[in-house]
Design a protein around this motif. Structure first.
Motif, PDB file in Angstrom:
ATOM      1  N   ILE A 135       0.886  -1.166   0.000  1.00  0.00           N
ATOM      2  CA  ILE A 135       0.000   0.000   0.000  1.00  0.00           C
ATOM      3  C   ILE A 135       0.924   1.216   0.000  1.00  0.00           C
ATOM      4  O   ILE A 135       1.623   1.452   0.985  1.00  0.00           O
ATOM      5  CB  ILE A 135      -0.918  -0.008   1.239  1.00  0.00           C
ATOM      6  N   PRO A 136       0.972   1.970  -1.102  1.00  0.00           N
ATOM      7  CA  PRO A 136       1.906   3.103  -1.161  1.00  0.00           C
ATOM      8  C   PRO A 136       1.630   4.094  -0.033  1.00  0.00           C
ATOM      9  O   PRO A 136       0.468   4.410   0.236  1.00  0.00           O
ATOM     10  CB  PRO A 136       1.612   3.736  -2.521  1.00  0.00           C
ATOM     11  N   MET A 137       2.682   4.545   0.628  1.00  0.00           N
ATOM     12  CA  MET A 137       2.501   5.461   1.757  1.00  0.00           C
ATOM     13  C   MET A 137       3.359   6.701   1.583  1.00  0.00           C
ATOM     14  O   MET A 137       4.490   6.627   1.146  1.00  0.00           O
ATOM     15  CB  MET A 137       2.853   4.759   3.054  1.00  0.00           C
ATOM     16  N   GLU A 138       2.792   7.833   1.957  1.00  0.00           N
ATOM     17  CA  GLU A 138       3.548   9.086   1.894  1.00  0.00           C
ATOM     18  C   GLU A 138       4.047   9.461   3.290  1.00  0.00           C
ATOM     19  O   GLU A 138       3.771   8.777   4.264  1.00  0.00           O
ATOM     20  CB  GLU A 138       2.646  10.187   1.333  1.00  0.00           C
ATOM     21  N   GLY A 139       4.768  10.580   3.360  1.00  0.00           N
ATOM     22  CA  GLY A 139       5.249  11.078   4.641  1.00  0.00           C
ATOM     23  C   GLY A 139       6.232  10.113   5.268  1.00  0.00           C
ATOM     24  O   GLY A 139       6.891   9.347   4.575  1.00  0.00           O
ATOM     25  N   GLU A 140       6.314  10.141   6.593  1.00  0.00           N
ATOM     26  CA  GLU A 140       7.247   9.259   7.280  1.00  0.00           C
ATOM     27  C   GLU A 140       6.537   8.029   7.852  1.00  0.00           C
ATOM     28  O   GLU A 140       7.092   7.298   8.654  1.00  0.00           O
ATOM     29  CB  GLU A 140       7.967  10.020   8.393  1.00  0.00           C
ATOM     30  N   ALA A 141       5.288   7.838   7.451  1.00  0.00           N
ATOM     31  CA  ALA A 141       4.524   6.698   7.954  1.00  0.00           C
ATOM     32  C   ALA A 141       5.220   5.407   7.534  1.00  0.00           C
ATOM     33  O   ALA A 141       5.621   5.254   6.398  1.00  0.00           O
ATOM     34  CB  ALA A 141       3.111   6.737   7.382  1.00  0.00           C
ATOM     35  N   GLU A 142       5.378   4.500   8.496  1.00  0.00           N
ATOM     36  CA  GLU A 142       6.071   3.249   8.189  1.00  0.00           C
ATOM     37  C   GLU A 142       5.102   2.099   7.964  1.00  0.00           C
ATOM     38  O   GLU A 142       5.434   1.104   7.341  1.00  0.00           O
ATOM     39  CB  GLU A 142       7.018   2.899   9.333  1.00  0.00           C
ATOM     40  N   SER A 143       3.926   2.229   8.525  1.00  0.00           N
ATOM     41  CA  SER A 143       2.947   1.151   8.371  1.00  0.00           C
ATOM     42  C   SER A 143       1.569   1.706   8.666  1.00  0.00           C
ATOM     43  O   SER A 143       1.430   2.843   9.103  1.00  0.00           O
ATOM     44  CB  SER A 143       3.261   0.016   9.341  1.00  0.00           C
ATOM     45  N   LEU A 144       0.577   0.884   8.424  1.00  0.00           N
ATOM     46  CA  LEU A 144      -0.805   1.246   8.733  1.00  0.00           C
ATOM     47  C   LEU A 144      -1.301   0.348   9.859  1.00  0.00           C
ATOM     48  O   LEU A 144      -0.793  -0.754  10.054  1.00  0.00           O
ATOM     49  CB  LEU A 144      -1.694   1.022   7.507  1.00  0.00           C
ATOM     50  N   ASN A 145      -2.293   0.805  10.568  1.00  0.00           N
ATOM     51  CA  ASN A 145      -3.009  -0.048  11.517  1.00  0.00           C
ATOM     52  C   ASN A 145      -3.541  -1.264  10.740  1.00  0.00           C
ATOM     53  O   ASN A 145      -3.946  -1.140   9.582  1.00  0.00           O
ATOM     54  CB  ASN A 145      -4.153   0.791  12.107  1.00  0.00           C
TER      55      ASN A 145
END
Lengths: 262, 262
Positions: free
Chosen positions: A233-243
């Motif tokens: 799941i492409p992620m922006e910012g410094e987010a490393e993972s999703l819940n």
């Protein structure tokens, strides 16, 4: 009306609240609160316990349930309730033992759409995944043996009733079961940080299963390695993972979206 | 090392834990645990408190923070900690006061992408929305005054660090603010059970804002009525609604998906 906590039925009920093994043995689970109780299919309610003051205010509600109702004084009800602020109604519900066939049952001529959970631990996440899965058109949920118990009261509450309708199955050997799915032409997708393809570049209109891992550690290698395809799941910012429940939701609704378009 | 709970600094810290108004006045908030502490931008840490045993095992970790560290005995640390099983590290962090400009700041030449929360109450939901928003490329979050406090410890934990990076703003009059957005060519979409268009039939590649309502009651009418467009997330089964954080995730990631394709 039962007025004493030393009543045999109350003693038994208190034991059922405390001991998950006893609930397992009896093949039942407990559901509290009017909102969840009205979601229970009538044929699965074994018995309903209501507090005196709840019963006074909710006569019609109790009649509608078409189930045997036992009245308790408010004090006795508080004693058997699992919550700090008891809502005055508690039901004993029969479990269903689902089979793989139930999980693959398709509606509206669509293909099976499964979610496979590996060592999911948070009750709120599991309940939310059930709730979201029903809305997204998922046909069934597979869980590794070490996932949190679906019959945990917090899980049940978070499902908002989906627990009564969504087929699910705990499996001893998840990699083995994934191979069985593949033999049934179910393509398995692992949500993985190392995934090469973005999740929205795959086709989920035929039989598919999404593998979702533990909140802290993601999917175990031996499970991820079984998947036909690692997706990201492409992620922006410094987010490393999703819940975990959010990642599952994004994937399930992408499948739902594609299937509506087809 | 501070060895007594009657130390003036410790008394002050205990007050800060208990009184949100005091934290408001001082323009700070508290963050506990190593995982969240290492996410804090160095220039925003006012002070770090570490327990004796944490400090012994994590010398490098503390040095890396580049912040003044005060050592406490384990007992004193337990006294000031907000959690049942203290993790041995706690930081005082400066708040940032964001402006509307910060919330509209676009990266990679994309248009503003906002989330607007109306009376959201669950700390876990709010934290999860921050975490998901960062990953989905949201530029800022607007909250009605009666939403749960972003600086609530449970919210902070659930953001997994996004709270340090995602611009947000509490607003007195949400309908008024929505009209301002519309003047700035931000199209506002209300997630609503009465929505006519499915969420994936709209174009989110230009400036957009998603309006998300309270967990139990959805959006207030006066807020939903301001939206340019009511959208609906199609649901199967008997599901009546989605968890607020899940609904927000589905919308934010649909916008992200469309913007990547463009």
């Amino acid at each position: 009306m039962i007025t004493s906590t030393s009543n045999a039925q109350i003693k038994e009920l208190a034991k059922l609240q405390k001991k998950s093994r006893l609930r397992d043995e009896k093949g039942i689970f407990l559901v509290e609160g009017p909102r969840m109780t009205e979601e229970i299919p009538a044929e699965r309610i074994e018995k309903v316990y209501a507090s005196e003051s709840f019963a006074k205010k909710n006569k019609e509600f109790l009649e509608k349930l078409q189930a045997p109702v036992e009245l308790l004084t408010d004090t006795v009800f508080a004693y058997v309730s699992d919550t700090k602020t008891p809502q005055g109604i508690l039901a004993i519900v029969k479990r269903l033992n689902y089979t793989m066939n139930d999980l693959m049952q398709v509606k509206n001529q669509k293909a099976p759409h499964l979610v496979v959970l590996d060592n999911l631990q948070d009750p709120g996440n599991l309940g939310t995944i059930f709730r979201t899965a029903e809305a997204a058109g998922v046909t069934g949920i597979l869980l590794s043996k070490d996932c949190v118990d679906v019959y945990n009261p917090k899980v049940i509450r978070s499902t908002m009733g989906a627990v009564f309708r969504m087929p699910f199955l705990y499996v001893e050997d998840l990699p083995e079961k994934i191979k069985e799915l593949q033999k049934e032409s179910i393509k398995t997708y692992a949500a993985h940080l190392r995934g090469e393809n973005a999740y929205d570049e795959e086709d989920y209109t035929t039989g598919c299963a999404f593998l979702i891992g533990n909140e802290g550690n993601g999917l175990r290698d031996e499970v991820a390695d079984c998947a036909d395809c690692l997706i990201r799941i492409p992620m922006e910012g410094e987010a490393e993972s999703l819940n975990a429940a959010v990642a599952a939701a994004v994937l399930m609704f992408e499948a739902g979206r594609q299937r509506r378009k087809k």
